[in-house]
Design a protein around this motif. Structure first.
Motif, mmCIF file in Angstrom:
data_model
loop_
_atom_site.group_PDB
_atom_site.id
_atom_site.type_symbol
_atom_site.label_atom_id
_atom_site.label_comp_id
_atom_site.label_asym_id
_atom_site.label_seq_id
_atom_site.Cartn_x
_atom_site.Cartn_y
_atom_site.Cartn_z
ATOM 1 N N ALA A 253 0.543 -1.207 -0.249
ATOM 2 C CA ALA A 253 0.275 0.144 -0.082
ATOM 3 C C ALA A 253 1.259 1.045 -0.141
ATOM 4 O O ALA A 253 0.367 1.833 -0.594
ATOM 5 C CB ALA A 253 -0.923 0.061 1.865
ATOM 6 N N TYR A 254 1.568 1.338 0.739
ATOM 7 C CA TYR A 254 3.029 2.470 0.675
ATOM 8 C C TYR A 254 4.016 2.965 -0.171
ATOM 9 O O TYR A 254 4.360 3.485 -0.906
ATOM 10 C CB TYR A 254 3.975 1.820 1.790
ATOM 11 C CG TYR A 254 3.616 2.086 2.982
ATOM 12 C CD1 TYR A 254 2.854 3.262 4.179
ATOM 13 C CD2 TYR A 254 2.647 1.267 3.810
ATOM 14 C CE1 TYR A 254 2.848 3.108 5.027
ATOM 15 C CE2 TYR A 254 1.982 1.159 5.321
ATOM 16 C CZ TYR A 254 2.236 1.907 5.986
ATOM 17 O OH TYR A 254 2.044 2.000 6.696
ATOM 18 N N ASN A 255 3.575 1.625 -1.508
ATOM 19 C CA ASN A 255 4.208 1.976 -2.962
ATOM 20 C C ASN A 255 3.306 2.135 -4.130
ATOM 21 O O ASN A 255 3.686 1.833 -5.301
ATOM 22 C CB ASN A 255 4.966 0.571 -3.545
ATOM 23 C CG ASN A 255 6.340 0.422 -2.170
ATOM 24 O OD1 ASN A 255 6.995 1.437 -1.453
ATOM 25 N ND2 ASN A 255 7.091 -0.943 -1.953
ATOM 26 N N ILE A 256 1.947 2.051 -3.646
ATOM 27 C CA ILE A 256 1.106 1.940 -4.831
ATOM 28 C C ILE A 256 0.847 2.869 -5.930
ATOM 29 O O ILE A 256 0.912 3.192 -7.011
ATOM 30 C CB ILE A 256 -0.076 1.334 -4.429
ATOM 31 C CG1 ILE A 256 -1.213 0.707 -5.505
ATOM 32 C CG2 ILE A 256 -0.909 2.266 -3.587
ATOM 33 C CD1 ILE A 256 -0.792 -0.572 -6.029
ATOM 34 N N ASP A 257 1.393 4.556 -5.192
ATOM 35 C CA ASP A 257 1.119 5.627 -5.643
ATOM 36 C C ASP A 257 2.950 5.244 -6.714
ATOM 37 O O ASP A 257 2.085 5.857 -8.083
ATOM 38 C CB ASP A 257 1.026 6.906 -4.911
ATOM 39 C CG ASP A 257 -0.397 6.463 -3.856
ATOM 40 O OD1 ASP A 257 -0.962 5.896 -4.368
ATOM 41 O OD2 ASP A 257 -0.428 7.313 -3.350
ATOM 42 N N LYS A 258 3.701 5.096 -6.307
ATOM 43 C CA LYS A 258 4.614 5.666 -7.454
ATOM 44 C C LYS A 258 4.760 4.201 -8.468
ATOM 45 O O LYS A 258 5.023 4.644 -9.439
ATOM 46 C CB LYS A 258 5.883 4.978 -6.251
ATOM 47 C CG LYS A 258 6.452 6.930 -5.462
ATOM 48 C CD LYS A 258 7.446 6.995 -4.953
ATOM 49 C CE LYS A 258 7.833 8.207 -4.384
ATOM 50 N NZ LYS A 258 8.847 8.257 -3.749
ATOM 51 N N LEU A 259 4.007 3.311 -7.509
ATOM 52 C CA LEU A 259 3.936 2.114 -8.641
ATOM 53 C C LEU A 259 3.810 2.373 -9.795
ATOM 54 O O LEU A 259 3.566 2.579 -11.673
ATOM 55 C CB LEU A 259 3.949 0.904 -8.441
ATOM 56 C CG LEU A 259 3.585 -0.673 -9.358
ATOM 57 C CD1 LEU A 259 5.721 -0.680 -9.232
ATOM 58 C CD2 LEU A 259 3.668 -2.092 -7.856
ATOM 59 N N THR A 260 2.614 2.068 -9.677
ATOM 60 C CA THR A 260 1.079 2.759 -10.834
ATOM 61 C C THR A 260 1.337 3.930 -11.481
ATOM 62 O O THR A 260 1.054 4.166 -12.719
ATOM 63 C CB THR A 260 -0.473 2.850 -10.047
ATOM 64 O OG1 THR A 260 -0.397 4.024 -9.095
ATOM 65 C CG2 THR A 260 -1.027 1.999 -9.423
ATOM 66 N N SER A 261 1.866 4.913 -11.031
ATOM 67 C CA SER A 261 1.875 6.524 -11.219
ATOM 68 C C SER A 261 3.374 5.914 -12.866
ATOM 69 O O SER A 261 2.951 6.681 -13.435
ATOM 70 C CB SER A 261 2.667 6.761 -10.721
ATOM 71 O OG SER A 261 3.434 8.666 -11.899
ATOM 72 N N LYS A 262 4.454 5.107 -12.639
ATOM 73 C CA LYS A 262 5.858 5.005 -13.135
ATOM 74 C C LYS A 262 5.110 3.925 -14.085
ATOM 75 O O LYS A 262 5.436 3.504 -15.689
ATOM 76 C CB LYS A 262 6.752 4.371 -12.286
ATOM 77 C CG LYS A 262 8.110 3.427 -13.141
ATOM 78 C CD LYS A 262 8.478 4.785 -14.050
ATOM 79 C CE LYS A 262 9.499 5.831 -12.842
ATOM 80 N NZ LYS A 262 9.477 6.632 -14.031
ATOM 81 N N ILE A 263 3.758 3.176 -13.766
ATOM 82 C CA ILE A 263 3.464 2.306 -15.264
ATOM 83 C C ILE A 263 2.889 3.016 -15.882
ATOM 84 O O ILE A 263 3.192 2.868 -17.323
ATOM 85 C CB ILE A 263 2.518 0.743 -13.876
ATOM 86 C CG1 ILE A 263 3.554 -0.121 -13.752
ATOM 87 C CG2 ILE A 263 1.488 0.361 -15.409
ATOM 88 C CD1 ILE A 263 2.950 -0.894 -12.914
ATOM 89 N N SER A 264 1.687 3.614 -16.142
ATOM 90 C CA SER A 264 0.871 4.706 -16.316
ATOM 91 C C SER A 264 2.338 5.323 -17.067
ATOM 92 O O SER A 264 1.570 5.629 -18.581
ATOM 93 C CB SER A 264 0.414 5.535 -15.206
ATOM 94 O OG SER A 264 -0.378 6.195 -16.449
#
Length: 449
Positions: free
Chosen positions: A97-108
């Motif tokens: 949950a703590y990584n999800i924002d950066k991870l989804t942003s990079k995938i996007s």
């Protein structure tokens, strides 16, 4: 335990099914083989199998053997990971949950800006050079010396890396030296591929060099596999001196070294890889599964220069190559610096949660590192590890018994606790308090002896 030993064996088998050590559809050991492992009689094992057959956990076929039924508790445990009512202190993963924002942003951003055709086609070796360079940068940051990206190969996660190295550098019947308590994925690979495992005695820093040396003098060892940092399951981390001593034994007996350093990013200070000390014999595994997300399936294998082409050919022959799209995401995270920030954030969470665990479970023997994702909890005489795991599950808690990690007939009376899989900190604290209350009851009271 003579009159009820078969019930203890029932619990052990049931827990192995839940943990995945005995996957659904897999063939169970013969009565004689399991009796030898558990220091009992084939008749006692047969009695335990009969109970499990009646409970539709396993099924037996004349002339073929006994198998785990397809509809097992393992599926329920997998589903329960999504169930808010289940307190999962079993699975080792980051607080995603703590990584999800950066991870989804990079995938996007990757998917929005992809123009390179090479991300959609076949590539030479095991992946694109820039992805291998990213892996080199990641591993170097945490203690690996590597001369060229040509020595860095890509894999679909650390499990794929381990299975590839075991298949390529050992043969059926070979003996592989591992820690006396080891990662269950290694046990599964060895069982599937027909390799023998020899457990090497450990202490608070992991594998003992003198014990490995004694083993090598007694029998032929083809390979040694070690987790030098935050070892799974005990949490042991090797000092620089221990790494040097172990490397000396490995070099003397000309063993292949597989150094699974998937938790190296959790070290408070940079630790030199064992592979640095035996560069011509060492394979070093690193990756992003534990620091970022298991779903990325991005691992890196540093191979000796003499073996890089050989290993690349094997990976190409078996899976052709890991998905370039996922490694493009990983590469972007590494080069932007986000990967290191996310890893540091997970280390900080682990440090905080270790302190919480130390306060709630004080009074019990614990093997732990200040920044580990897990701890190894020694149980009081009033509890047996498999019985506690079963009792915890009946209270909607998942913990991992020492028997999941055992190499040989004996294991510690301990459980491994994951401190990171419950995202909410108040829920995490509640889980530990609930476990502490269960520990205080004693198994005789709870009824699992």
């Amino acid at each position: 335990m003579s009159d009820t030993k078969y019930l203890d064996i029932v619990n052990i088998i049931r827990d192995r099914i839940v943990s995945g050590d005995y996957p659904k559809g897999s063939k169970l050991p013969t009565h004689r083989a399991l009796a030898l492992e558990l220091a009992t009689t084939p008749a006692t094992v047969a009695k335990a199998y009969k109970v499990l057959i009646e409970k539709d956990k396993i099924e037996s076929f004349v002339g073929k053997g006994t198998f785990v039924c397809s509809d097992t508790r393992l599926e329920q445990v997998i589903h329960s990971r999504q169930d808010a009512q289940v307190l999962n202190l079993s699975i080792l993963q980051p607080c995603i949950a703590y990584n999800i924002d950066k991870l989804t942003s990079k995938i996007s951003s990757c998917t929005d800006n992809i123009t390179e055709l090479d991300l959609f086609g076949y590539t030479e070796n095991t992946g694109l050079l820039r992805h291998r360079e990213s892996g080199m940068a990641w591993a170097r940051h945490y203690g690996l010396e590597i001369a060229s990206a040509e020595q860095m190969l890509l894999a679909n996660g650390a499990q794929h890396a381990l299975s590839s190295l075991i298949q390529l550098y050992t043969k059926p019947g070979d003996t592989i030296a591992v820690e006396a308590q080891t990662y269950p994925g290694i046990l599964s690979i060895a069982h599937l591929l027909g390799r023998r495992l020899a457990g090497v005695t450990m202490d608070g820093q992991g594998m003992l060099p003198e014990a490995l040396e004694a083993l090598c003098q007694q029998q032929k060892i083809a390979m040694v596999i070690v987790l030098p940092s935050h070892q799974n399951p005990t949490g042991a981390t090797m000092s620089e001196q221990r790494r040097t001593s172990l490397a000396t034994v490995i070099e003397r007996f000309r063993l292949w070294l597989v150094e699974d350093d998937i938790y190296g990013f959790l070290n408070e200070n940079r630790m030199e890889a064992i592979t640095n000390r035996v560069p011509q014999q060492g394979f070093h595994i690193s990756g992003l599964s534990k620091a970022i997300s298991p779903g990325l399936r991005c691992a890196f294998i540093r191979a000796p220069a003499s073996q890089a082409g050989h290993l690349a050919a094997f990976i190409r022959a078996t899976i052709w190559l890991p998905p370039p799209l996922m490694f493009e995401v990983a590469s972007g995270l590494i080069h932007s610096g986000d990967a290191y920030q996310m890893a540091k954030a997970q280390q900080d969470i682990a440090r905080r949660r270790q302190k919480i665990a130390g306060n709630i479970l004080q009074g019990y023997g614990m093997s732990r590192q200040p920044t580990s994702y897990h701890l190894w909890l020694q149980l009081p005489d009033s509890w047996q590890a498999d019985s506690l795991a079963l009792a915890a599950r009946e209270q909607n808690m998942l913990v991992s018994s020492a028997s999941f990690f055992r190499v040989g007939p004996h294991s510690d009376n301990a459980i491994r606790l994951s401190l990171m899989s419950i995202a909410d900190e108040s829920q995490y604290r509640h889980a530990l308090e609930k476990l502490a209350a269960l520990l205080a009851t004693g198994s005789a009271v709870y009824g699992h002896f």
